[in-house]
Design a protein around this motif. Structure first.
Motif, PDB file in Angstrom:
ATOM      1  N   LEU A 447       0.822  -1.209   0.000  1.00  0.00           N
ATOM      2  CA  LEU A 447       0.000   0.000   0.000  1.00  0.00           C
ATOM      3  C   LEU A 447       0.857   1.261   0.000  1.00  0.00           C
ATOM      4  CD1 LEU A 447      -2.908  -0.952   2.425  1.00  0.00           C
ATOM      5  CD2 LEU A 447      -2.852  -1.040  -0.069  1.00  0.00           C
ATOM      6  N   VAL A 448       2.085   1.156   0.509  1.00  0.00           N
ATOM      7  CA  VAL A 448       3.012   2.290   0.444  1.00  0.00           C
ATOM      8  C   VAL A 448       3.235   2.688  -1.010  1.00  0.00           C
ATOM      9  CG1 VAL A 448       5.352   3.067   0.943  1.00  0.00           C
ATOM     10  CG2 VAL A 448       4.139   1.626   2.595  1.00  0.00           C
ATOM     11  N   LEU A 449       3.345   1.675  -1.881  1.00  0.00           N
ATOM     12  CA  LEU A 449       3.573   1.933  -3.301  1.00  0.00           C
ATOM     13  C   LEU A 449       2.277   2.275  -4.020  1.00  0.00           C
ATOM     14  CD1 LEU A 449       6.035  -1.014  -4.051  1.00  0.00           C
ATOM     15  CD2 LEU A 449       6.565   1.291  -3.245  1.00  0.00           C
ATOM     16  N   ALA A 450       1.206   1.574  -3.684  1.00  0.00           N
ATOM     17  CA  ALA A 450      -0.075   1.803  -4.356  1.00  0.00           C
ATOM     18  C   ALA A 450      -0.570   3.228  -4.175  1.00  0.00           C
ATOM     19  CB  ALA A 450      -1.122   0.819  -3.844  1.00  0.00           C
ATOM     20  N   ALA A 451      -0.220   3.837  -3.050  1.00  0.00           N
ATOM     21  CA  ALA A 451      -0.684   5.196  -2.758  1.00  0.00           C
ATOM     22  C   ALA A 451       0.149   6.274  -3.452  1.00  0.00           C
ATOM     23  CB  ALA A 451      -0.666   5.435  -1.253  1.00  0.00           C
ATOM     24  N   LYS A 452       1.158   5.875  -4.227  1.00  0.00           N
ATOM     25  CA  LYS A 452       1.995   6.850  -4.923  1.00  0.00           C
ATOM     26  C   LYS A 452       1.224   7.553  -6.044  1.00  0.00           C
ATOM     27  CE  LYS A 452       6.087   5.866  -2.961  1.00  0.00           C
ATOM     28  NZ  LYS A 452       6.963   6.840  -2.264  1.00  0.00           N
ATOM     29  N   TRP A 503       7.550 -10.953  -4.523  1.00  0.00           N
ATOM     30  CA  TRP A 503       8.504 -10.071  -5.195  1.00  0.00           C
ATOM     31  C   TRP A 503       8.342 -10.223  -6.703  1.00  0.00           C
ATOM     32  CZ3 TRP A 503      12.628 -12.074  -8.203  1.00  0.00           C
ATOM     33  CH2 TRP A 503      12.782 -13.456  -8.135  1.00  0.00           C
ATOM     34  N   PRO A 504       8.658  -9.184  -7.469  1.00  0.00           N
ATOM     35  CA  PRO A 504       8.478  -9.249  -8.924  1.00  0.00           C
ATOM     36  C   PRO A 504       9.680  -9.896  -9.609  1.00  0.00           C
ATOM     37  CG  PRO A 504       9.130  -7.044  -8.285  1.00  0.00           C
ATOM     38  CD  PRO A 504       9.024  -7.835  -7.013  1.00  0.00           C
ATOM     39  N   ALA A 505       9.482 -11.056 -10.174  1.00  0.00           N
ATOM     40  CA  ALA A 505      10.552 -11.730 -10.895  1.00  0.00           C
ATOM     41  C   ALA A 505      10.755 -11.061 -12.258  1.00  0.00           C
ATOM     42  CB  ALA A 505      10.206 -13.206 -11.087  1.00  0.00           C
ATOM     43  N   PRO A 506      11.977 -11.104 -12.790  1.00  0.00           N
ATOM     44  CA  PRO A 506      12.197 -10.559 -14.145  1.00  0.00           C
ATOM     45  C   PRO A 506      11.373 -11.339 -15.164  1.00  0.00           C
ATOM     46  CG  PRO A 506      14.280 -10.963 -13.010  1.00  0.00           C
ATOM     47  CD  PRO A 506      13.217 -11.605 -12.182  1.00  0.00           C
ATOM     48  N   GLY A 518       7.262  -2.529 -11.741  1.00  0.00           N
ATOM     49  CA  GLY A 518       6.538  -1.402 -11.183  1.00  0.00           C
ATOM     50  C   GLY A 518       6.975  -1.093  -9.771  1.00  0.00           C
ATOM     51  N   ARG A 519       7.289  -2.118  -9.009  1.00  0.00           N
ATOM     52  CA  ARG A 519       7.728  -1.906  -7.630  1.00  0.00           C
ATOM     53  C   ARG A 519       9.018  -1.093  -7.602  1.00  0.00           C
ATOM     54  NH1 ARG A 519       8.354  -6.685  -3.194  1.00  0.00           N
ATOM     55  NH2 ARG A 519       6.096  -6.519  -3.356  1.00  0.00           N
ATOM     56  N   GLU A 520       9.964  -1.415  -8.505  1.00  0.00           N
ATOM     57  CA  GLU A 520      11.228  -0.670  -8.545  1.00  0.00           C
ATOM     58  C   GLU A 520      10.998   0.791  -8.910  1.00  0.00           C
ATOM     59  OE1 GLU A 520      14.680  -3.638 -10.007  1.00  0.00           O
ATOM     60  OE2 GLU A 520      12.851  -3.691 -11.244  1.00  0.00           O
ATOM     61  N   VAL A 521      10.042   1.036  -9.803  1.00  0.00           N
ATOM     62  CA  VAL A 521       9.745   2.413 -10.197  1.00  0.00           C
ATOM     63  C   VAL A 521       9.135   3.184  -9.034  1.00  0.00           C
ATOM     64  CG1 VAL A 521       8.326   3.856 -11.703  1.00  0.00           C
ATOM     65  CG2 VAL A 521       9.478   1.843 -12.634  1.00  0.00           C
ATOM     66  N   ALA A 543      -0.318  -1.663 -12.728  1.00  0.00           N
ATOM     67  CA  ALA A 543       0.269  -1.035 -13.910  1.00  0.00           C
ATOM     68  C   ALA A 543      -0.318   0.354 -14.148  1.00  0.00           C
ATOM     69  CB  ALA A 543       0.062  -1.916 -15.132  1.00  0.00           C
ATOM     70  N   ALA A 544      -1.610   0.522 -13.844  1.00  0.00           N
ATOM     71  CA  ALA A 544      -2.234   1.833 -14.013  1.00  0.00           C
ATOM     72  C   ALA A 544      -1.631   2.852 -13.058  1.00  0.00           C
ATOM     73  CB  ALA A 544      -3.738   1.726 -13.801  1.00  0.00           C
ATOM     74  N   VAL A 545      -1.298   2.428 -11.843  1.00  0.00           N
ATOM     75  CA  VAL A 545      -0.666   3.338 -10.886  1.00  0.00           C
ATOM     76  C   VAL A 545       0.716   3.742 -11.386  1.00  0.00           C
ATOM     77  CG1 VAL A 545       0.272   3.527  -8.546  1.00  0.00           C
ATOM     78  CG2 VAL A 545      -1.975   2.498  -8.908  1.00  0.00           C
ATOM     79  N   VAL A 546       1.487   2.784 -11.912  1.00  0.00           N
ATOM     80  CA  VAL A 546       2.808   3.100 -12.455  1.00  0.00           C
ATOM     81  C   VAL A 546       2.685   4.095 -13.605  1.00  0.00           C
ATOM     82  CG1 VAL A 546       4.814   2.155 -13.651  1.00  0.00           C
ATOM     83  CG2 VAL A 546       3.808   0.896 -11.752  1.00  0.00           C
ATOM     84  N   ALA A 547       1.754   3.838 -14.523  1.00  0.00           N
ATOM     85  CA  ALA A 547       1.555   4.751 -15.653  1.00  0.00           C
ATOM     86  C   ALA A 547       1.116   6.124 -15.173  1.00  0.00           C
ATOM     87  CB  ALA A 547       0.530   4.162 -16.615  1.00  0.00           C
TER      88      ALA A 547
END
Length: 700
Positions: A447-452, A503-506, A518-521, A543-547
């Motif tokens: 949620l720390v990331l989702a709220a960005k 964790w997000p695998a490559p 997206g987590r790294e971004v 992905a929408a949050v990252v975009a």
């Protein structure tokens, strides 16, 4: 602030009200309200909606338990049967009740008896949906409308109603109203807004040239006929509410002046006891979102719309529309905008909000943060659930009020995301001694990331409430602690809950190492700028949050998905708002393409995109590629603890889903019971993690 004495009557008079007549005192949400002969114990209502808990068109045990919980929690009135259908040519498209025959009456009686025994009033909304349904469902009858105008949301091309259709619908309304009365309801609500009655009223839809078209009086004719037929059937003592539009907020639609005039016509019939006002035109996905507002839209913007009608008529006014918190609700009532306030989704988040308010625990009300998970699931044909209250809709097997355990035990939770926080909260409510290990320097997990992202930033309200609760309950929180087996054993636990997430695998493709997640971004680990391709394998919010974050930072974002639609797994309201915001920021979109490989092109990256239907390859050169493909479980600690546990990490599914004790005895010599939850099992969503936690911990 001066508070009215309980029961102080509301001043009415003339063609409307003097807005200054009540200025000498302030109405409290907890003040009783007299609705005709019915005394409501406060001003807070749960309005009609369809949670899709029906069985055979009936409100059986799951439906009844859901509404009983709100009655237990102190709501003044629960209005059930959102869009209860009255006729076979108004079929259910999102799990509505069916009051078109007598088989529903016994189920109505059980429902109303259950709610009444807890001190709440109960009403049922009935409707004919007109064009706002599907023709290729149920009995495959043509849908009806005043004119042959298609609705984008439900997609039917309707039959233009003949006089015989009109006469039949009037009779169907009266018959369904009588079934509601026989079922023990305190009253009914006729739904006009966007449904058949409202379709006759709206110039966007009604293009008739007979006695039912043209002037406002003509367009109101069907509504008045239905009111007269219903009142003749149920008698003068039965409460009759109308849910009407206060402003369609659409070019060519009903404007505020039209709606005030229509409300006055309803009042002049002398047959209507309550007006339920809302605004908007939910004829497409964004229109629905404007009405049932998710994150990314301002909360409760239509209170003045309701207030305008309240000032114009001598009828009580109810309003619901994104009113999610007590302060806003109090403003609506004390400011004279409404007499009753609808907090429907707020009750899905916390059906005991009135009881908490009454005992001074307002800060402990679980907030509705506008996740939109409830309404979107219904519009996807699934039962409604609250994004962060897993007991809602599961009242038969999971508790809203967690009972204390007879024996105090020690519980260790590893992971401070929403699942881990819920496990700690519930275990502490059980009376256990709880220790929570979190590897980072803060709680909240993903949620720390989702709220960005700006559109979804309110999601942090979930973490905020959970953190407040675990602190209030005295959970021992240990930040910056990467828990190992020895750390867990040192606590001598009876139960260990592994909520370590994923964790997000490559991506597994040629050149996959050139992509970032997206987590790294969002965490700042990866610095991304320029022209960015965001590849969305999941079709959910991440992905929408990252975009959103990247485009708002001035980057050129290209959004690519292998799905045939954008944000494929989201429902209409949240996807519409997210896509509106991304489109406004210049994001480009491409569907039906998968990422086939990445190669370095100087300082840039060439992304090979393959059409999923034709296999045709295309290439796009960008500065960065961000891949969102879900998470791989971080389960190393679970695997190490598994042989030390009494249940070898296993749970009994039959017990888990029915609210029983889920831990089998596989190794009686083991040191503790062990469970893993959320993404530590498999990549899912926040609701799944919170549900896992409640199922495991509420019975331990």
């Amino acid at each position: 602030m001066e508070i009215a004495e309980p029961g102080n009557p509301i001043a009415l008079g003339g063609q409307g009200r003097d807005p200054n007549a009540e200025a000498h005192w302030m109405t409290s949400l907890l003040d009783p309200f007299q609705l005709k002969h019915l005394t409501l114990r406060n001003r807070i209502v749960s309005t009609s909606h369809a949670p899709n808990y029906v069985e055979g068109g009936h409100p059986r045990d799951r439906y009844r338990a859901y509404h009983e919980e709100k009655a237990k929690g102190g709501v003044a009135m629960t209005m059930v049967g959102g869009s209860t259908n009255i006729a076979p040519d108004s079929p259910s498209v999102f799990g509505q009740l069916y009051a078109g025959d007598d088989s529903i009456v016994p189920w109505f009686q059980r429902l109303t008896e259950g709610v009444h025994q807890h001190g709440a009033a109960i009403m049922c909304q009935i409707t004919h949906m007109g064009r706002r349904t599907a023709w290729d469902n149920a009995e495959w009858l043509p849908v009806l409308a005043p004119s042959g105008v298609r609705e984008r949301a439900h997609r039917s091309l309707p039959k233009v109603m003949e006089q015989e259709d009109i006469d039949r619908v009037v009779e169907d309304f009266a018959a369904a109203a009588m079934r509601c009365k026989r079922g023990g309801f305190d009253g009914i609500e006729l739904l006009s807004h966007s449904h058949l009655l409202g379709q006759f009223l709206s110039p966007l839809i009604n293009r008739r040239e007979d006695d039912y078209g043209g002037t406002l009086e003509n367009r109101m004719r069907l509504t008045v006929q239905v009111i007269e037929a219903v009142r003749a059937e149920v008698g003068a003592g039965f409460i009759l509410s109308m849910r009407i539009t206060g402003d369609e907020l659409a070019e060519g639609g009903l404007d505020a002046e039209d709606c005030v005039a229509a409300a006055r016509m309803l009042a002049e019939t002398g047959q209507v006891d309550l007006l339920n006002i809302l605004a908007g035109a939910p004829y497409d996905d964004l229109g629905l979102a404007e009405w049932v507002r998710p994150m990314g839209l301002p909360a409760a913007p239509h209170i003045p719309v309701a207030g305008r009608i309240r000032a114009a008529v001598d009828l009580p006014v109810l309003h619901a529309g994104g009113i999610a918190d007590i302060a806003t609700a109090q403003h609506a009532v004390a400011g004279g905008h409404v007499d009753l306030v609808g907090m429907t989704r707020a009750h899905m988040a916390d059906p005991h909000l009135v009881a908490k308010l009454a005992r001074g625990d307002e800060a402990r009300i679980r907030p509705c943060v506008g996740l939109g998970y409830c309404v979107d699931r219904v519009n996807q044909g699934k039962p409604a659930v609250c994004g962060h209250n897993a007991a809602t809709g599961r009242e038969g097997v999971l508790p809203h009020v967690v009972p204390a355990s007879h024996t105090r035990k020690r519980v260790v939770v590893v992971g401070g995301g929403p699942g881990g926080l819920e496990a700690a909260r519930v275990s502490a409510l059980r009376g256990h001694e709880v220790t929570l290990f979190e590897a980072t320097d803060r709680l909240g997990g993903q949620l720390v990331l989702a709220a960005k992202g700006r559109t979804r930033r309110q999601v942090w309200g979930v973490a905020d409430w959970l953190m407040s609760e675990v602190q209030t309950l005295g959970v021992d929180i240990r930040l910056n602690t990467y828990a190992e087996v020895e750390d867990v054993q040192a606590e001598v636990p009876d139960l260990v809950v592994v909520a370590t997430g994923g964790w997000p695998a490559p991506p597994d493709m040629p050149g996959g190492g050139l992509a970032v997640s997206g987590r790294e971004v969002l965490s700042g680990e990866a610095r991304v700028s320029g022209e960015v391709l965001v590849f969305d394998e999941v079709g959910d919010h991440p992905a929408a949050v990252v975009a959103d974050v990247l485009s708002r930072a001035g980057n050129a974002v290209h959004y690519v998905t292998p799905d045939r639609g954008l944000l494929h797994d989201l429902g209409p309201t949240t996807s519409a708002v997210a896509l509106r915001d991304l489109s406004a920021q210049g994001v480009s979109f491409a569907c039906l393409h998968e990422l086939a490989g990445l190669t370095r092109a100087g300082n840039r990256i060439t992304a090979s995109l393959r059409h999923v239907l034709t296999g045709e390859l295309m290439h796009r050169e960008v500065d960065h590629v961000v891949v969102e493909q879900g998470l791989v479980a971080m389960d190393d600690l679970y695997a190490a603890l598994k042989p030390l546990s009494k249940n070898l990490g296993q749970v009994t599914h039959a017990a888990l889903v029915t609210g029983g004790f889920p831990f089998p005895q596989r190794a009686p010599e083991g040191q503790f019971h062990l469970a893993r939850i959320g993404d530590a099992i498999a990549s899912r969503n926040m609701h799944a993690a919170i549900l896992d936690a409640l199922r495991v911990c509420a019975v331990f």
